[in-house]
Design an enzyme around this catalytic site. Structure first.
Site, PDB file in Angstrom:
ATOM      1  N   SER A  15       2.029  39.680  19.125  1.00 23.19           N
ATOM      2  CA  SER A  15       2.512  40.165  17.832  1.00 23.19           C
ATOM      3  C   SER A  15       4.019  40.460  17.907  1.00 23.19           C
ATOM      4  O   SER A  15       4.803  39.574  18.228  1.00 23.19           O
ATOM      5  CB  SER A  15       1.705  41.389  17.402  1.00 23.19           C
ATOM      6  OG  SER A  15       1.881  41.647  16.036  1.00 23.19           O
ATOM      7  N   MET A  16       4.452  41.703  17.644  1.00 29.24           N
ATOM      8  CA  MET A  16       5.874  42.015  17.783  1.00 29.24           C
ATOM      9  C   MET A  16       6.339  41.766  19.210  1.00 29.24           C
ATOM     10  O   MET A  16       7.485  41.366  19.456  1.00 29.24           O
ATOM     11  CB  MET A  16       6.155  43.464  17.403  1.00 29.24           C
ATOM     12  CG  MET A  16       7.621  43.869  17.510  1.00 29.24           C
ATOM     13  SD  MET A  16       7.936  45.619  17.188  1.00 29.24           S
ATOM     14  CE  MET A  16       7.402  46.363  18.741  1.00 29.24           C
TER      15      MET A  16
ATOM     16  N   HIS B 200      -6.395  39.078  14.327  1.00 21.02           N
ATOM     17  CA  HIS B 200      -5.095  39.361  14.934  1.00 21.02           C
ATOM     18  C   HIS B 200      -5.185  39.631  16.429  1.00 21.02           C
ATOM     19  O   HIS B 200      -4.412  39.087  17.228  1.00 21.02           O
ATOM     20  CB  HIS B 200      -4.453  40.558  14.228  1.00 21.02           C
ATOM     21  CG  HIS B 200      -3.032  40.806  14.621  1.00 21.02           C
ATOM     22  ND1 HIS B 200      -2.061  39.821  14.584  1.00 21.02           N
ATOM     23  CD2 HIS B 200      -2.409  41.928  15.069  1.00 21.02           C
ATOM     24  CE1 HIS B 200      -0.910  40.326  14.981  1.00 21.02           C
ATOM     25  NE2 HIS B 200      -1.091  41.597  15.295  1.00 21.02           N
TER      26      HIS B 200
ATOM     27  N   PHE C  23       3.590  45.898  17.632  1.00 24.39           N
ATOM     28  CA  PHE C  23       4.064  47.035  16.844  1.00 24.39           C
ATOM     29  C   PHE C  23       2.905  47.972  16.535  1.00 24.39           C
ATOM     30  O   PHE C  23       1.849  47.536  16.085  1.00 24.39           O
ATOM     31  CB  PHE C  23       4.694  46.514  15.544  1.00 24.39           C
ATOM     32  CG  PHE C  23       5.173  47.584  14.612  1.00 24.39           C
ATOM     33  CD1 PHE C  23       6.125  48.506  15.024  1.00 24.39           C
ATOM     34  CD2 PHE C  23       4.680  47.668  13.323  1.00 24.39           C
ATOM     35  CE1 PHE C  23       6.579  49.496  14.167  1.00 24.39           C
ATOM     36  CE2 PHE C  23       5.120  48.645  12.448  1.00 24.39           C
ATOM     37  CZ  PHE C  23       6.073  49.564  12.871  1.00 24.39           C
TER      38      PHE C  23
ATOM     39  N   ASP D 260      -6.414  35.597  11.117  1.00 21.63           N
ATOM     40  CA  ASP D 260      -5.508  36.731  11.302  1.00 21.63           C
ATOM     41  C   ASP D 260      -5.019  37.228   9.944  1.00 21.63           C
ATOM     42  O   ASP D 260      -4.368  36.497   9.202  1.00 21.63           O
ATOM     43  CB  ASP D 260      -4.323  36.285  12.167  1.00 21.63           C
ATOM     44  CG  ASP D 260      -3.475  37.447  12.648  1.00 21.63           C
ATOM     45  OD1 ASP D 260      -3.476  38.504  11.989  1.00 21.63           O
ATOM     46  OD2 ASP D 260      -2.798  37.288  13.675  1.00 21.63           O
TER      47      ASP D 260
END
Length: 245
Positions: free
Chosen positions: A78-79, A207, A10, A177
């Protein structure tokens, strides 16, 4: 012929997964696809885009890739990891890799540590040399609240699909993260019913695991997982999670 679809996160762009994608472009003859989701990229233009746009675009890229190859791997960051999970549950994907996958969002403890580092750099007059500050100040300014709500909707809608995943899965999470907490990786591991799954924690990574200090370890983990013809019988349970030191 094999193919591998990488899906970024994202407010992100292909650069988030490029080190891995480029490595496999250089070392295999696989078809590698690293699309940019609608509204994303180096310059964000998220206004007007919904989570359906992001999922549909990734789905279209997967279907096009499946026409070109006999076997498909999907790697989501991630997303992108949440979207990848949906694709793996719905289509004939051979292996799934989830990097910092955002089943949960924001790690308050780590975020506070990162914030303290930013304050120190600000007081020293070196805030513009702080990598996290430079990376996220632009995203915060360019991300509409509506887009953040769309991201939250996406996670809510796709979570039930996790229980339909039965293919081999590698879950990788950085322990430092500040965006996605470690509990997200544990949730994914405990929710996905596949008997062929592995959870690996990277102690020095934030992250962006593909750009972190554990990247060489990450690269080997991913390479071994994708090239291992025996991992269809591999099962690492929670008491055997791998921490890379």
């Amino acid at each position: 012929m094999k193919g591998c679809l990488f899906i970024h996160g994202f407010t992100g762009a292909p650069y988030e997964v490029e080190p891995l994608a480029n490595y496999f472009k250089e070392t295999t003859n696989w078809v590698i696809k690293v699309p940019t989701l609608p509204g994303h990229g180096v310059t964000l233009a998220l206004k007007g885009h919904t989570y359906n746009d992001w999922v549909s675009h990734a789905e279209k890229e997967l279907l096009e890739l499946m026409k070109q190859v006999d076997e498909v791997y999907v790697i989501g960051f991630s997303m992108g990891g949440i979207i990848a999970s949906y694709l793996a549950a719905k289509y004939n994907v051979s292996k799934l890799i989830l990097l910092s996958a955002a089943a949960y969002y924001v790690n308050p403890k780590q975020l506070m540590l990162d914030f303290k580092e930013m304050v120190k750099d600000f007081l020293k007059g070196s805030i513009y040399e702080n990598e996290l500050f430079n990376r996220y100040k632009k995203k915060i300014v360019q991300t509409p609240l509506r887009s953040t709500l769309e991201f939250q909707k996406l996670v809510k809608v796709i979570k039930p699909y996790l229980e339909k995943i039965t293919l081999p899965v590698l879950i990788v999470q950085g322990e430092c993260d500040g965006i996605v907490p470690v509990k997200s990786a544990h949730y994914l591991y405990n929710t996905i019913p596949s008997e062929m799954k592995e959870l690996c924690l990277l102690p020095g990574s934030k992250h962006l695991v593909c750009h972190g200090e554990d990247y060489e370890h990450l690269k080997k983990l991913v390479e071994d997982f994708l090239h291992d013809h025996n991992n269809d019988v591999k099962h690492v349970n929670p008491s055997q999670q791998i921490n890379i030191h």
